[in-house]
Design an enzyme around this catalytic site. Structure first.
Site, short mmCIF file in Angstrom:
data_model
loop_
_atom_site.label_atom_id
_atom_site.label_comp_id
_atom_site.label_asym_id
_atom_site.label_seq_id
_atom_site.Cartn_x
_atom_site.Cartn_y
_atom_site.Cartn_z
N GLU A 61 27.03 -21.91 -26.20
CA GLU A 61 27.78 -20.85 -25.52
C GLU A 61 29.26 -20.85 -25.91
O GLU A 61 29.92 -19.83 -25.79
CB GLU A 61 27.61 -20.99 -23.99
CG GLU A 61 26.19 -20.63 -23.56
CD GLU A 61 25.89 -20.92 -22.10
OE1 GLU A 61 25.04 -20.21 -21.53
OE2 GLU A 61 26.47 -21.87 -21.52
N ASP A 102 16.34 -14.30 -20.89
CA ASP A 102 14.95 -14.33 -20.40
C ASP A 102 14.91 -13.56 -19.08
O ASP A 102 15.95 -13.15 -18.58
CB ASP A 102 14.48 -15.78 -20.17
CG ASP A 102 15.37 -16.49 -19.16
OD1 ASP A 102 16.36 -17.12 -19.57
OD2 ASP A 102 15.11 -16.39 -17.95
#
Ligand code: ADE
Length: 230
Positions: free
Chosen positions: A12, A196
């Site tokens: 990230e 997701d």
């Protein structure tokens, strides 16, 4: 001005470090902090490790030890709102802790005395994100993010979180970072790209899309940073 940019996982923050170029690494409180100067502004980057405890420690360290006076978080999330697809961006308007539970004493989920169910993100940074989205011709959803110390991969758990918090997405750090920033009066902004949809396939989807979604979020954050340092 000194800006903290946080993620939870190395993937990230890697695209952010790449964009910053040179940085100094400092070890502190069992973590690494990357200090850079970008277009004349001091920036501190770190990934906290996953979960509310580590993210609390990192956000507090960035503010109290490194003296950051605003904090932007970039990362991935599980989508709950069916309009959110893999790779879509969501900006948190407010955040909650979905696993904070003293309902046994008659309190609502996510509430403890002295706290609040939701913590609101900084309105100016949200407004800036809207401007940046417009400039880039990108759709960025605003919504509620629910945070807890669990990777959700179950439709029933998801629906329970919707019932209590009307959340659009969920993850494992934003709600705790929000509490830290609010308590220390530091404007904050939480951005996530969907990796997701928190259902039975979530772990497979996460493995497949975490990195690409992390890049989407990080690139948007850097566009915001470009505007903040102007
Ligand atoms: N971050 C990304 N996907 C997640 C999920 N399904 N649950 C918790 N945190 C997440």
């Amino acid at each position: 001005m000194k800006i903290a940019i946080m993620g939870a996982m190395p993937e990230e923050v890697a695209p952010i470090l790449e964009k910053l170029g040179e940085y100094k690494t400092t070890k502190y409180a069992d973590n690494e902090y990357y200090e850079a100067t970008y277009k004349g502004v001091d920036i501190v980057v770190a990934y906290s490790k996953i979960g509310k405890v580590f993210s609390t420690l990192t956000a507090t360290t960035m503010i109290e030890h490194f003296n950051c006076d605003r904090l932007l978080f970039s990362g991935v999330a599980g989508g709950i709102n069916p309009s959110l697809k893999i790779g879509d961006l969501i900006v948190a308007t407010k955040l909650s802790q979905h696993d904070l539970d003293i309902t046994a004493f008659g309190h609502p989920m996510g509430f403890v005395p002295g706290g609040s169910v939701f913590v609101e993100a900084d309105k100016d940074l949200i407004a800036l994100s809207k401007d940046v989205a417009k400039e880039l011709g990108k759709t960025v959803k605003e919504g509620i993010i629910a945070t807890g110390d669990q990777f959700v991969h179950d439709e029933k758990v998801k629906q329970t979180i919707v019932k209590h918090f009307n959340a659009d997405a969920l993850e494992m750090e934003g709600g705790s970072v929000a509490v830290v920033c609010k308590s220390l009066n530091v404007p904050f902004f939480i951005l996530r790209a969907i990796s997701d949809t928190a259902d039975t396939d979530a772990s497979f989807s996460f493995d497949e899309f975490m990195e690409s979604s992390a890049i989407i979020s990080a690139e948007f954050i850097m566009k915001m940073i470009d505007r903040v340092v102007e």
